[in-house]
Design a protein around this motif. Structure first.
Motif, PDB file in Angstrom:
ATOM      1  N   ASP A   1       0.819  -1.224   0.000  1.00 28.17           N
ATOM      2  CA  ASP A   1       0.000   0.000   0.000  1.00 28.17           C
ATOM      3  C   ASP A   1       0.850   1.270   0.000  1.00 28.17           C
ATOM      4  OD1 ASP A   1      -2.258  -1.554   0.041  1.00 28.17           O
ATOM      5  OD2 ASP A   1      -2.411  -1.549   2.232  1.00 28.17           O
TER       6      ASP A   1
ATOM      7  N   ALA B   1      -0.703   3.904  -2.183  1.00 29.22           N
ATOM      8  CA  ALA B   1      -1.972   4.400  -1.640  1.00 29.22           C
ATOM      9  C   ALA B   1      -1.720   5.307  -0.427  1.00 29.22           C
ATOM     10  CB  ALA B   1      -2.856   3.218  -1.238  1.00 29.22           C
ATOM     11  N   LEU B   2      -0.815   4.899   0.439  1.00 25.01           N
ATOM     12  CA  LEU B   2      -0.533   5.729   1.618  1.00 25.01           C
ATOM     13  C   LEU B   2       0.029   7.077   1.173  1.00 25.01           C
ATOM     14  CD1 LEU B   2      -0.075   6.242   4.708  1.00 25.01           C
ATOM     15  CD2 LEU B   2       2.237   5.427   4.336  1.00 25.01           C
TER      16      LEU B   2
ATOM     17  N   GLU C   1       6.216  -1.163  -5.317  1.00 22.05           N
ATOM     18  CA  GLU C   1       5.897  -1.043  -3.895  1.00 22.05           C
ATOM     19  C   GLU C   1       6.992  -0.322  -3.119  1.00 22.05           C
ATOM     20  OE1 GLU C   1       4.985  -4.893  -2.333  1.00 22.05           O
ATOM     21  OE2 GLU C   1       3.301  -5.200  -3.702  1.00 22.05           O
TER      22      GLU C   1
ATOM     23  N   PHE D   1      -3.016   0.848   6.229  1.00 19.99           N
ATOM     24  CA  PHE D   1      -2.175   0.693   5.036  1.00 19.99           C
ATOM     25  C   PHE D   1      -1.040  -0.294   5.326  1.00 19.99           C
ATOM     26  CE2 PHE D   1      -3.819   5.061   4.215  1.00 19.99           C
ATOM     27  CZ  PHE D   1      -4.361   4.842   2.961  1.00 19.99           C
ATOM     28  N   ARG D   2      -0.796  -1.234   4.402  1.00 20.61           N
ATOM     29  CA  ARG D   2       0.279  -2.230   4.594  1.00 20.61           C
ATOM     30  C   ARG D   2       1.590  -1.641   4.077  1.00 20.61           C
ATOM     31  NH1 ARG D   2      -2.262  -6.464   0.985  1.00 20.61           N
ATOM     32  NH2 ARG D   2      -2.795  -4.493  -0.001  1.00 20.61           N
TER      33      ARG D   2
END
Ligand SMILES: Cc1cc2nc3c(=O)[nH]c(=O)nc-3n(C[C@H](O)[C@H](O)[C@H](O)COP(=O)(O)OP(=O)(O)OC[C@H]3O[C@@H](n4cnc5c(N)ncnc54)[C@H](O)[C@@H]3O)c2cc1C
Length: 803
Positions: free
Chosen positions: A500, A503-504, A544, A569-570
């Motif tokens: 993530d 996204a984060l 990533e 979030f990962r």
């Protein structure tokens, strides 16, 4: 009253700071507040302060905070029945040399930016205002009528009374012995065997704060020094002023002294150049309403200065030489905020001998921060997030802090450096920079090369044309037409990895982060009000994996934001600042020099792209962007290979440039810098960076930017008179009215005069440059040390607008 087992907010420490925070929390409606004081209220440092309150401060924030304090101290008696002793006596600041006069005039000009009036007076007028002084050597002075004094204990008691009346429970003789955390967040305090659970804990323990913060693993870099003043018995010359009459506060900074009347006698205090640090273990555990030993040998040089300035002291009987402990910080600014390491733990301290003056305003600001979850006003310069854990190393504090007290009255010349605690953080190419003649400044613990002329080109320091102008001119020329190495290894580097990560970052950053691998994005991190919390470049290394490059002083701030935003979030993020060198290579010959270091071809990069590169024996990657606005690259090299790359660049013909050269080019190019143009109270629109906001991606602060029409903007200024030397914060006038302040300034080698960036407010037509004048510029004036200089302003970078 028995100790509760739960409180919403616990304030530890019942000095003026703890009392003010509790008072303001309660005044803003917070319920269930407990204050815990180890001994009695005011028994630490507060009770013996000299009580001086000066409005004229070097920044808008400090001035605002102190103005609020003064208003509050005037009102508290009406509200609480407890007088604070606020008396408006004014203050008189002497100058005995030209540079001091320039400095105090600069302060007068600065005050005008905040609406504070002060007057430059001659020696005769100074003598009228303070008849006891010798003025033979005085060449000018500043009279600030709005300053005054309070009775420090009474301020704290009035605040505590006001707090109690609003339901705050105050427990004296109650020492906090441990702090408790749950899942990393503060969860309560221990008082011996008794536990009080709490949602928030505030540490306001004066010089003990660092140790109390350490109970929770939080850093709070402050350290105590011995701090002296004498009190005399009544003196006929003071009594002759008449009952109830007061002298202004006297500041004789060239002699390291301040003075005021005190119970018909005199109080004379000092910020002596060779101050004495105070290790905490020298204070007894039960130190309460105590003082430190008199030390006449230490104070005698100050006494001699005082006798020269105030000859009547010869006849005075000294009642006592008061020696009290006070805590100071690395940059002589106090600190407040939420601990970057421990959510829910708030910290305020290191008041640098201005705790009484600041308590009202800073206590209110802290209370608002606790309630709102973030600052409600511009507090950047005092924000605890400017300090990294490295800056909390005890040996560094022990070495530096006495120098901070000792240089309190130094003229703040550009290029001023501290001599102590040097060499804490060194770039991987430090040894090479030393050999090349670098002059270093310590910033945030890092040794930063500011130019390469060594000491000979640095001193003497001056408010006028600096000694390094010629040297930096040569470095600027190299950055434009040669290939100059700019060491930027101190920049913060944060590796962000995980499914993530994108996204984060898209949630956290205002720009679009879903860029292709090999791209660099420039972005800001905003707060919920749309203010700029950090500015950074972000490299996408994999689907990533990202690397964030932030200002050297912004790492703590960025990491805290990331922890707060992580949620589900990962993502993992790691501070890898120490793992890589960053070398800027600036100038028209950058590519050919880079190519000459290796037989592997230099990649063809468009702006904001990066790719692997070999530099001599080293390998790293090169990004096509620059700090200066000139052609060039940023080279990222693992720390262990940085010297190999550096040596290869030198062999290929690269030269050096320092921060002064890059600063001059940055300002000409209109590049904004965090802490100057960019602050948590400034929006991207005001900073002219709205093009970097990817509206629609739902980033933090986006909502606040909708329908936001900026009423102020960053502009570039070019001065007409080459004798104008702005530094920072000078007021800008348009049509005779103050419209803003300078945020960065430097000498422009391109134009042969000073260039600056400034934040100014104005009618929209000012910002609509085309409709204003044909060439898109307009005239302003800038006040420097009480003289007005004309300049042209533009929304464009100076180097584009003024060609
Ligand atoms: C000689 C001298 C002159 C000064 N003159 C001025 C001046 O003119 N103007 C000005 O603005 N400032 C001045 N100051 C500075 C000012 O006094 C301080 O900045 C201010 O008092 C600091 O307040 P504080 O509440 O942070 O600290 P403190 O007053 O020391 O309060 C901290 C409290 O925390 C308590 N505490 C510590 N540990 C614990 C624990 N574990 N549990 C519970 N409680 C704890 C202590 O007992 C103490 O009461 C002067 C200072 C000195 C020494």
């Amino acid at each position: 009253m028995t100790l509760p087992s739960h409180a919403r907010t616990i304030v530890i420490g019942g000095g003026v700071i703890g009392c003010s925070i509790a008072y303001h929390l309660a005044r803003q409606g917070r319920k269930d507040i407990v204050v815990l004081e180890r001994s009695k209220l005011t028994s630490g440092t507060t009770w013996h302060a000299a009580g001086l309150v000066r409005r004229l401060r070097p920044s808008a924030t400090l001035t605002k905070l102190i103005n609020y304090s003064i208003d509050l101290y005037g009102e508290l008696e009406r509200e609480t029945g407890q007088a604070t002793g606020w008396t408006q006596t004014g203050s008189l600041t002497l100058a005995t040399n030209a540079d001091r006069l320039t400095n105090i005039k600069r302060q007068v000009s600065l005050g005008r930016a905040f609406g504070l009036e002060a007057e430059v007076v001659d020696a005769n007028r100074a003598k009228e205002l303070w008849p006891l002084i010798e003025t033979d050597d005085v060449i000018g002075a500043v009279w600030s009528p709005a300053d005054g004094r309070v009775n420090p204990s009474d301020v704290a008691l009035a605040l505590s009374k006001g707090a109690r009346a609003r339901g705050v429970q105050i427990f004296e003789d109650t020492a906090v012995t441990e702090l408790q955390k749950k899942a990393g967040r503060i969860s309560g305090v221990e008082v011996g065997d008794h536990v009080i659970a709490a949602d928030e804990v505030v540490i306001a323990c004066g010089l003990w704060s660092r140790e109390v913060a350490a109970m929770a693993g939080a850093h709070m870099p402050l350290y105590a020094c011995e701090h002296f003043y004498i009190l005399t018995k009544p003196l006929a010359e003071v009594q002759a002023l008449g009952k109830g009459a007061h002298l202004p506060t006297l500041n004789d900074q060239d002699a390291f002294l301040y003075a005021r009347d005190d119970v018909e006698g005199l109080l004379v205090g000092s910020f002596e150049p060779h101050a004495k640090g105070l290790p905490l273990d020298r204070l007894p555990k039960d130190f309460s309403f105590d003082l430190l030993d008199e030390d006449w040998d230490h104070f005698m040089p100050m006494m001699e200065n005082a006798l020269r300035r105030i000859p009547a002291l010869e006849r005075a009987e000294v009642r006592m030489l008061l020696n009290g402990p006070e805590s100071f910080t690395l940059d002589s600014q106090f600190m407040l905020g939420e601990s970057p390491e421990v959510p829910g733990l708030f910290l305020m301290g290191g008041m640098n001998s201005t705790g009484i003056a600041l308590a009202g305003g800073a206590g209110k600001a802290m209370a608002e921060w606790i309630i709102a979850g973030e600052p409600t006003m511009e507090l950047n310069e005092a924000d605890i997030r400017r300090f990294s854990p490295e800056m909390n190393v005890l040996a560094a504090l022990e070495a530096r802090i006495p120098e901070v007290l000792g240089r309190h009255y130094d003229n703040p010349y550009p290029g001023r450096v501290m001599d102590s605690a040097r060499g804490q953080r060194r770039s991987p190419i430090h040894a090479g920079l030393v050999a090349a003649g670098a002059q270093f400044e310590a910033r945030g613990g890092w040794e930063r090369a500011v130019h390469f002329g060594g000491e000979a080109a640095h001193f003497p320091l001056s408010f006028c044309a600096p000694a390094w102008r010629g040297q930096v001119g040569a470095e600027v020329a190299a950055c434009r037409s040669g290939a100059a190495i700019l060491d930027q290894s101190a920049l913060g580097k944060i590796m962000v990895q995980g499914p993530d990560a994108c996204a984060l970052l898209n949630h956290l950053c205002a720009a679009q982060m879903d860029v292709p691998e090999g791209r660099i994005a420039y972005t800001q991190i905003l707060n919920a009000r749309g203010g700029i919390e950090s500015d950074l470049t972000v490299q996408r290394h994999g689907s990533e994996t990202y690397l964030l490059i932030a200002g050297a002083g912004e790492v703590v701030r960025v990491l805290k934001r990331m922890r707060e935003t992580r949620g589900d979030f990962r993502v993992e993020f790691t501070d890898v600042t120490s793992g890589y060198a960053i070398l800027g290579l600036a100038g028209a010959k950058a590519r050919s020099v880079l190519q000459a270091t290796s037989n592997t071809p230099v990649p063809d990069l468009k702006r904001f792209q990066f790719a692997p590169i070999e530099i001599g024996l080293a390998r790293g990657w090169a990004g096509r962007l620059s700090f200066t606005g000139e052609e060039g690259y940023e080279l990222y090299i693992p720390a262990d290979m940085a010297m190999a790359a550096y040596e290869a660049l030198l062999t290929a013909g690269a030269s050096h440039a320092g921060l002064y050269a890059s600063g001059s080019l940055r300002i000409e190019s209109g590049f904004r810098a965090f802490g100057h143009e960019l602050t948590p109270g400034t929006t991207p629109h005001e900073a002219g960076l709205d093009a970097f906001c990817a509206v629609g991606t739902g980033f933090v602060g986006e909502a606040a930017l909708q329908d936001h029409t900026p009423a102020r903007r960053i502009v570039s200024l070019l001065f007409d008179d080459p004798g104008a030397i702005p530094i920072h914060d000078e007021p800008v006038y348009f049509n005779g009215q103050v419209v803003g302040q300078v945020t960065s300034a430097a000498w422009s080698y391109r134009f042969g005069c000073s260039v600056a960036l400034a934040m100014i407010s104005g009618p929209p037509r000012i910002f609509c440059e085309k409709s204003f004048t044909a060439d898109g510029t307009w005239g302003v004036e800038v006040e420097i040390a009480c003289a007005r200089y004309t300049a042209r302003a533009t929304l464009k970078p100076a180097k584009e607008a003024f060609q």
